[in-house]
Design an enzyme around this catalytic site. Structure first.
Site, PDB file in Angstrom:
ATOM      1  N   LYS A 192      60.167 -24.282  20.341  1.00  0.00           N
ATOM      2  CA  LYS A 192      59.085 -23.842  21.222  1.00  0.00           C
ATOM      3  C   LYS A 192      59.520 -22.544  21.892  1.00  0.00           C
ATOM      4  O   LYS A 192      60.521 -22.504  22.615  1.00  0.00           O
ATOM      5  CB  LYS A 192      58.818 -24.915  22.276  1.00  0.00           C
ATOM      6  CG  LYS A 192      57.819 -24.525  23.339  1.00  0.00           C
ATOM      7  CD  LYS A 192      56.433 -24.287  22.785  1.00  0.00           C
ATOM      8  CE  LYS A 192      55.726 -25.597  22.512  1.00  0.00           C
ATOM      9  NZ  LYS A 192      54.370 -25.393  21.922  1.00  0.00           N
ATOM     10  N   HIS A 319      50.405 -31.387  14.793  1.00  0.00           N
ATOM     11  CA  HIS A 319      50.812 -30.928  16.112  1.00  0.00           C
ATOM     12  C   HIS A 319      51.120 -32.131  17.009  1.00  0.00           C
ATOM     13  O   HIS A 319      50.638 -33.222  16.769  1.00  0.00           O
ATOM     14  CB  HIS A 319      49.662 -30.105  16.694  1.00  0.00           C
ATOM     15  CG  HIS A 319      49.750 -29.879  18.167  1.00  0.00           C
ATOM     16  ND1 HIS A 319      49.007 -30.605  19.089  1.00  0.00           N
ATOM     17  CD2 HIS A 319      50.499 -29.026  18.885  1.00  0.00           C
ATOM     18  CE1 HIS A 319      49.286 -30.172  20.304  1.00  0.00           C
ATOM     19  NE2 HIS A 319      50.185 -29.227  20.215  1.00  0.00           N
TER      20      HIS A 319
END
Lengths: 421, 421
Positions: A192, A319
């Protein structure tokens, strides 16, 4: 009313500890919110669903739940009609924006989703079949997930350090990857990003490449880069990434980057409902759609989405936001049944710190979740755990996910800007 | 092997009388061919499927059937894999060309389809649920079909006239419509065209408009017109047609016509597999996809197709070739479960002349088929009828549908030309 009909629906908001994970809009609050949906039939089956816990969404889930008693668990079309009637033409955007734009259509599918999963769970239990059998049957015996790395602080301010420790530079990221892979066996890695200057994040990716050889790598800055920055990062990470996720905002922006990037672009932010597909595919903006049954309308419509993606030559994966074991079970059944799943899926499971609402959470073996063959989702609610997590919700004082506000409470000068670089 | 596994698969070619229906490539032969698929489980359930009867396709169905014993009726993904393995990379085009181009992908889905339907029929019987419940539940209690008019001779040469009589001009077409609507109650009307000069067919459409007021009308010349002719017909039928079906060949041809036509163009000839959708939608070639579970891969994938069409703003209805009651039941369950069904579906049922392979065929009420709520497809094979129809197949000498060859046997000067006008 016959025994197979829905007799009761329970909607329980919960909160569980969340580490200080950094992202493009701030940092995870100490508590992550979810909602657990239980759908009961007259003959004693309980179907489970899991969804977001933000206040506006919770209110819609409650409104939907009130309309469901009396339905047949096989009546998904009627379920959707009832929910559409119950919530009306509302557009309940989440505040953090990490799952893209909101709309009436997306709001409906987001509210419908946990009930659809619970209905499928019920169907499976009623007929003695795993949920994947209701989605066309199993194409794989275990579903691969990826290590989902975050830049993070060692602890929330004033709290004890969590088990994962600090990760604010390439060494910290590599150490986190080593710990997570040693524990879960993941075979691919996502970082991330969108937290530090892109060059620092590229260094972390390079460090992961150096440390993990051929492991597929991904970087996801949550649209925190301009088109120009995204193109530069794509150049610098040429050959390093299996895909670059949501480098920049909007379908036109992604299309501009995609035209110049060597790797596919993935998204769970610019293509978040069926209505986005025509423009995204026509402009070749994305090479991978990261589906998410929590807002694509559950497992059945996620299967439809996979057919759409395959038809247009676009890859599919999944996701993840912070979630517990019911969502993991739903993702696992979906992944088991989806022939088109072309990449290891995301999961926040390691960040749950062992907390769950299930009696026997699904486990990871070599980075994959073996698909449960028991009826329904194959998981059982731990009511004591649910009660404890609901107590957390009541006492924690958080009713909206607000990564930016929490960051500003710690660093008052923090500004959420998109794009930041 | 457990009782729920497949223990036997029977593939039976049949033939039933077919009236001399005229179309763009000739005339229907005296016998229409189909194949009936029966899939048996160890505990005595029998799932039914129905498909084409042409020799090359029949051979593939037999090859597929040989690979299915031992499967679980819920294992649709494995069924498809097995069939793909059994038939290899074959491209078995039908000879008449009335369902568009062939391909390896379409061939696989065409062979898979009757088995998928039979598996769903089995699933429904095993769990005591109608097939529509396996497709997401019922969105309507009856499925509307349209009157499907044909130009036709009064009888096959040398044979007795059939019950429908001759229809070779506007009066004959209107009389046929009156008879069919009085018997079935249809609320919309399709005329199979491409037989006479377009001006004659427009006259027939106008006569139908004059006779039937606000009934929606459609005209389908099976690609027998050039782009220029199609555009002219579209102009002349402005305001008369709810859609114009396959006026001309190919996606680019249809796109050219669509750009100038006031009504939507429908197709079951230029868009006949998933791979055709991107080009067709990008060029706005079609406004309505006439799905057909017999070659779109069964009922589940037809539901996926409907989602795709909805996403791109394209309407959905159903195409029909000569068929019997198993196909009608499958179409009815699909129509019951498909929210996107936007037009009354086609059916050849009136042209069956009362022949069927079922003990109690589904009936039409006011032009619609009430959806059966019994487990599975809700229909039962009449084995005596099947035996008789198989005898027809053996004795009739026809193994390929060949409308052109049959026409040339009657009118030696007949030439199939596309486009003819």
């Amino acid at each position: 009313m016959t025994g197979t009909q829905i007799t009761k629906v329970t909607v329980t908001p919960i909160a569980f500890p969340d580490p200080p994970l950094l992202n493009a809009v701030g940092v995870h609050q100490p508590w992550a919110l979810r909602t657990i949906v239980e759908v009961h039939t007259g003959d004693g089956f309980v179907g489970l669903g899991e969804s977001y816990g933000d206040a506006a969404h919770l209110e819609l889930l409650r409104r939907a739940a009130a309309e469901i008693v009396g339905l047949d668990p096989f009546g998904l079309a009627e379920l959707r009609q009832r929910i559409a009637g119950a919530i009306g033409t509302v557009d309940a955007a989440d505040q953090h924006g990490l799952t893209g734009a909101s709309s009436q259509a997306k709001t409906l599918l987001r509210v419908y989703s946990p009930f659809e999963v619970a209905f499928l769970d019920l169907q499976g239990q009623m007929i003695g079949r795993p949920v994947y059998d209701l989605l066309g049957g199993k194409v794989r015996d275990s579903v691969p997930f990826s290590a989902y790395l975050f830049y993070k602080w060692g602890a929330h301010p004033g709290a004890e350090p969590d088990e994962w420790g600090e990760a604010l530079d390439p060494d910290g990221v590599v150490a986190q990857a080593r710990a997570m892979i040693s524990r879960y066996g993941f075979g691919s890695i996502k970082l991330k990003g969108g937290v530090f200057h892109p060059d620092q994040e590229i260094e972390a990716i390079q460090a992961l490449r150096d440390a993990f050889g051929e492991y597929p790598l991904r970087l996801d800055p949550n649209c925190n880069w301009s088109v120009g920055t995204s193109v530069k990062v794509a150049e610098k990470t040429d050959g390093l990434l299996e895909y670059l996720e949501d480098p920049t905002a909007s379908i036109p922006g992604m299309a501009e980057v995609a035209a110049q990037a060597s790797m596919p672009l993935a998204t769970n932010m610019c293509v978040v409902e069926f209505g986005h597909l025509p423009e995204a595919f026509a402009t070749r903006a994305v090479g991978v759609v990261l589906s998410d049954h929590h807002y694509w309308g559950g497992l059945t419509l996620s299967m439809h989405l996979a057919t759409v993606c395959q038809t247009w030559g676009v890859g599919v994966s999944m996701h993840s936001n912070s979630h517990l074991g019911i969502s993991l079970a739903a993702m696992t059944h979906l992944g088991a049944a989806m022939p088109q799943l072309s990449y290891a899926a995301d999961t926040h499971t390691p960040w749950q710190l062992g907390v769950d609402v299930l009696e026997r959470p699904l486990i990871f073996v070599d980075g994959s979740v073996p698909v449960p063959d028991a009826p329904g989702l194959g998981v059982t609610l731990d009511r004591d755990a649910l009660a404890r997590l609901h107590e957390n919700y009541v006492s924690c004082g958080i009713t909206e996910r607000d990564d930016t506000g929490y960051m500003r409470s710690i660093e008052p000068s923090y500004q959420a800007r998109t794009p930041r670089w």
